[in-house]
Scaffold this active site. Structure first.
Site, short mmCIF file in Angstrom:
data_model
loop_
_atom_site.label_atom_id
_atom_site.label_comp_id
_atom_site.label_asym_id
_atom_site.label_seq_id
_atom_site.Cartn_x
_atom_site.Cartn_y
_atom_site.Cartn_z
N ASP A 1 -44.04 -25.88 85.26
CA ASP A 1 -44.05 -27.36 84.79
C ASP A 1 -44.65 -28.07 84.70
O ASP A 1 -45.59 -28.39 84.97
CB ASP A 1 -42.31 -27.06 85.03
CG ASP A 1 -41.44 -26.23 84.77
OD1 ASP A 1 -41.40 -25.07 83.76
OD2 ASP A 1 -40.47 -26.55 84.88
N HIS B 1 -41.27 -27.48 77.15
CA HIS B 1 -40.18 -28.73 78.30
C HIS B 1 -40.15 -29.53 77.56
O HIS B 1 -39.29 -30.55 78.38
CB HIS B 1 -41.49 -28.22 79.43
CG HIS B 1 -40.51 -28.68 80.89
ND1 HIS B 1 -39.24 -28.33 81.15
CD2 HIS B 1 -41.14 -29.56 81.60
CE1 HIS B 1 -39.39 -29.31 82.36
NE2 HIS B 1 -40.46 -29.14 82.84
N HIS C 1 -40.50 -35.12 77.95
CA HIS C 1 -39.80 -35.10 79.66
C HIS C 1 -39.67 -36.65 79.89
O HIS C 1 -39.29 -36.68 81.31
CB HIS C 1 -40.96 -34.95 80.03
CG HIS C 1 -40.88 -34.47 81.79
ND1 HIS C 1 -40.40 -34.69 83.00
CD2 HIS C 1 -40.66 -33.15 82.19
CE1 HIS C 1 -39.82 -34.09 83.68
NE2 HIS C 1 -40.26 -32.38 83.17
N HIS D 1 -45.59 -26.23 89.77
CA HIS D 1 -45.81 -26.82 88.90
C HIS D 1 -47.22 -27.39 88.31
O HIS D 1 -47.95 -26.91 89.17
CB HIS D 1 -44.79 -28.43 88.94
CG HIS D 1 -43.59 -28.26 88.74
ND1 HIS D 1 -42.69 -28.02 89.72
CD2 HIS D 1 -42.99 -28.91 88.00
CE1 HIS D 1 -41.86 -28.17 89.22
NE2 HIS D 1 -41.24 -29.29 87.98
ZN ZN Z 1 -40.86 -30.98 84.38
#
Ligand code: ZN
Length: 316
Positions: free
Chosen positions: A113, A163, A167, A269
């Protein structure tokens, strides 16, 4: 006796002077006290404001990396998935997924991510070296390097998922319209590069996040209407928690997590400060491959791993 009236007057003057001094002292004390109170109020107010700001920052930090929420809830998540994923038990259950036999069906989907980042190239090199396809749930970035990274992720055969562009929880989860705008912006950007529309979404914070003020069901409904499939995770590496895990700890977090499931979606991540993830990745892949797991990128055949199941929200 003739002195008495004068003495009396003098005494009276002294008393008056004393009273006046006392009055002045009292007044000045009150003024000073009020002034100090005022200063204290201002200082406390400013402290309160700054603490509030810091608290918000911490909150943003905790929620900006979806893994944090996940880590806190990971034990709950793991348990809640007991019945849904095909858990290993004492009894060997024979089942098939798309014709793959039970023995072969230990699948691991590595997901990254928050990229692209300065680590994306290294992550892609490692995946390439081991012949592994993974999934990148990216955010919106406009610099040239990031454009190259989106392209490389796609060209290397990995899955490029959404995503969210910004964000930013506060804006994307403020309304479905805002969420739609944000996701469409990212999808358009990726479409420019790859010529393909994204098919998969990872909600920042996951579908079970408690950050959104609007019911997540609304975003799930919208996503499903658009034809997106969203994926959460059932294994976390812990690379986004405030706990700074060592490389070895990240590895064992993943391996131990994967051992609990036949189908694992691992949350990691791709962020500039997450170099431990890059260091841990080769060992994670080596060990999983040695243990017979198949590492795949998310596609249409991937069994849904969702914290809030789409079936509970959308009824066809
Ligand atoms: Zn995230």
């Amino acid at each position: 006796m003739s002195d008495n009236p004068i003495m009396g007057m003098k005494e009276q003057q002294r008393r008056r002077a004393r009273i006046n001094r006392l009055k002045k002292t009292i007044i000045w004390t009150i003024v000073l006290w009020m002034l100090l109170s005022l200063i204290a109020i201002v200082i406390l107010g400013l402290t309160c404001f700054s603490l509030n700001k810091r608290l918000n920052n911490i909150y943003d930090f905790l929620t900006s990396a979806s893994g944090n929420v996940a880590k806190v809830e990971s034990s709950i998540i793991d348990e809640s998935f007991e019945g849904e994923t095909l858990e290993e038990g004492d009894v060997t259950i024979e089942y098939n997924i798309d014709g793959v036999s039970a023995d072969e069906k230990k699948l691991v989907y590595l997901t990254f991510d928050d990229g692209p980042s300065s680590n994306t190239d290294d992550i892609l090199d490692i995946l390439d070296k081991y012949g592994v396809r993974a999934t990148f749930f990216v955010v919106g970035k406009t610099d040239e390097f990031s454009q190259e990274m989106y392209e490389r992720i796609y060209e290397d055969g990995h899955t490029l998922g959404l995503h969210s562009y910004s964000h930013k929880y506060s804006s994307i989860y403020s309304s479905v319209e805002s969420f739609e705008k944000d996701m469409n912006k990212l999808d358009s950007q990726l479409y420019e590069i790859t010529g393909q529309h994204a098919k998969f979404i990872r909600f920042p914070g996951g579908s079970s996040n408690s950050v959104s003020s609007v019911d997540m069901k609304e975003f799930i409904e919208w996503s499903t209407e658009q034809g997106y499939v969203y994926f959460d995770w059932n294994v976390v590496s812990g690379d986004a928690t405030s706990v700074h895990y060592t490389v070895d700890e990240l590895i064992s977090n993943v391996i131990d997590g994967v051992h609990k499931h036949d189908i694992s979606v691992v949350l990691m991540h791709d962020a500039t400060n997450k170099t431990s993830t890059v260091e841990a990745l080769p060992k994670i892949i080596e060990q999983l491959q040695a243990e017979g797991y198949t590492l795949l990128s998310i596609d249409e055949n991937t069994q849904y791993i969702q914290h809030v199941s789409v079936d509970t929200v959308v009824n066809d």
